[in-house]
Scaffold this motif. Structure first.
Motif, short mmCIF file in Angstrom:
data_model
loop_
_atom_site.label_atom_id
_atom_site.label_comp_id
_atom_site.label_asym_id
_atom_site.label_seq_id
_atom_site.Cartn_x
_atom_site.Cartn_y
_atom_site.Cartn_z
N ARG A 66 0.82 -1.21 0.00
CA ARG A 66 0.00 0.00 0.00
C ARG A 66 0.86 1.26 0.00
N GLN A 67 1.92 1.27 0.74
CA GLN A 67 2.77 2.45 0.82
C GLN A 67 3.53 2.71 -0.47
N SER A 68 3.98 1.65 -1.11
CA SER A 68 4.89 1.79 -2.25
C SER A 68 4.27 1.49 -3.59
N PHE A 69 3.08 0.85 -3.62
CA PHE A 69 2.57 0.39 -4.91
C PHE A 69 1.14 0.87 -5.17
N PHE A 70 0.13 0.20 -4.63
CA PHE A 70 -1.25 0.64 -4.84
C PHE A 70 -1.57 1.71 -3.82
N ARG A 71 -1.54 2.97 -4.25
CA ARG A 71 -1.61 4.09 -3.32
C ARG A 71 -3.03 4.34 -2.79
N CYS A 72 -4.03 4.32 -3.68
CA CYS A 72 -5.40 4.64 -3.27
C CYS A 72 -6.31 4.57 -4.49
N PHE A 73 -7.61 4.81 -4.26
CA PHE A 73 -8.52 4.98 -5.39
C PHE A 73 -9.46 6.14 -5.11
N GLY A 74 -9.82 6.87 -6.17
CA GLY A 74 -10.75 7.97 -6.03
C GLY A 74 -12.18 7.49 -6.14
N SER A 75 -13.03 8.01 -5.28
CA SER A 75 -14.44 7.62 -5.29
C SER A 75 -15.30 8.83 -4.94
N CYS A 76 -16.41 9.00 -5.68
CA CYS A 76 -17.31 10.11 -5.38
C CYS A 76 -18.16 9.81 -4.15
#
Length: 295
Positions: free
Chosen positions: A270-280
């Motif tokens: 999570r820290q280095s690869f899949f950072r986040c996702f945007g959601s409304c």
């Protein structure tokens, strides 16, 4: 709360309430973000996604918040850059002078390789930048260019039409390509649901449905790929798992089939690869996780 789930989903949702299909007013979106920071699920909340063109509107409304909402200590922003970069950066630096506001990241729309290269000199050294990569382009060329400190990729995982959603093959190839290039990424749009399935495209009563990806699947797959614990063929299976029982979740690990991810591996991915996702929506992912008894 299982530590493995908290690690996997920590700060994972960048709140994009201003964008479709929610498309809230600035006042509504600001009030929501302030409210979410004071809930028991605040640990899942990431940045407030804000177009650079609406910075002035954001600042004006921020100081008009109700007393309770104004107690929010931290406003972490992800700024969508949609105008000339030099003037946009000047606006951002002025906004950053407010001690309650932190510019956490910048996001750029699809640009050509030469356009991205021209942006680099203007980027602040202490702010992460995400560049959206179109599916139709040469992934290797783009990711090679993005192999710089503080630079990450962005993938569009949905939208308001069925054509906006990548296929399973496109999604897993993107994730593997990012891992091979050692470039982190975030996702945007279409990931409201933990598990894949056919869901409405909008919140309208007669909205058409589309096959959507699951953010649980994407997060687990990203960790498996980052830790080199899965093959390309198996990745296709992970993205299609449609029941929570496919993932064995315990306090200190998450297991898919015989592939185990310990907490330190989840944290590193999570820290280095899949950072986040945007959601409304911030509430929808939470409610659906609660329905699956993961929260």
């Amino acid at each position: 709360m299982l530590a493995s789930i908290k690690t996997l989903f920590s700060s994972i949702v960048d709140y994009a309430g201003l964008f479709p299909p929610a498309k809230l007013t600035m006042e509504e979106a600001i009030a929501n973000y302030a409210c979410y920071q004071n809930t028991c699920y605040h640990w899942m909340l990431g940045n407030f996604v804000l177009p650079v063109s609406r910075i002035n509107e954001f600042e004006q409304l921020l100081f008009k918040l109700p007393i309770e909402a104004s107690k929010t200590k931290h406003w972490r922003l992800s700024i969508i850059i949609s105008q000339e970069v030099e003037s946009a950066i000047a606006k951002i630096q002025a906004l950053n002078d407010n001690h309650k506001i932190a510019i956490a990241s910048l996001e750029f729309p699809p640009l050509s390789l030469s356009e991205i290269d021209k942006v680099f000199p203007y980027l602040p050294a202490d702010i992460e930048a995400f560049f959206e990569i179109p599916y139709s382009e040469d992934l290797k060329a783009y990711l090679t260019l993005l192999q710089r400190p503080g630079i990450s990729a962005k993938i569009r995982t949905g939208g308001l039409s069925t054509e906006a959603f990548p296929t399973i093959s496109q999604l897993y190839r993107f994730i593997f390509a990012c891992a091979e290039a050692q470039v982190g990424f975030k996702a945007t749009a279409g990931l409201h649901h933990p598990l894949p399935g056919k869901y409405p495209l909008t919140y309208e009563p007669n909205s058409p449905n589309a096959m959507m990806h699951g953010f649980l699947n994407v997060a687990v797959l990203a960790a498996l790929v980052y830790c080199q614990k899965i093959t390309a063929q198996e990745a296709l299976v992970v993205l299609q798992e449609s029941t929570v029982e496919s993932f064995q979740v315990s306090a200190d690990s998450i297991v898919w089939k015989n592939r185990r991810l310990d907490i330190w591996e989840l944290q590193k991915a999570r820290q280095s690869f899949f950072r986040c996702f945007g959601s409304c929506s911030f509430q929808e992912p939470i409610e659906l996780l609660k329905n699956l008894k993961l929260l």
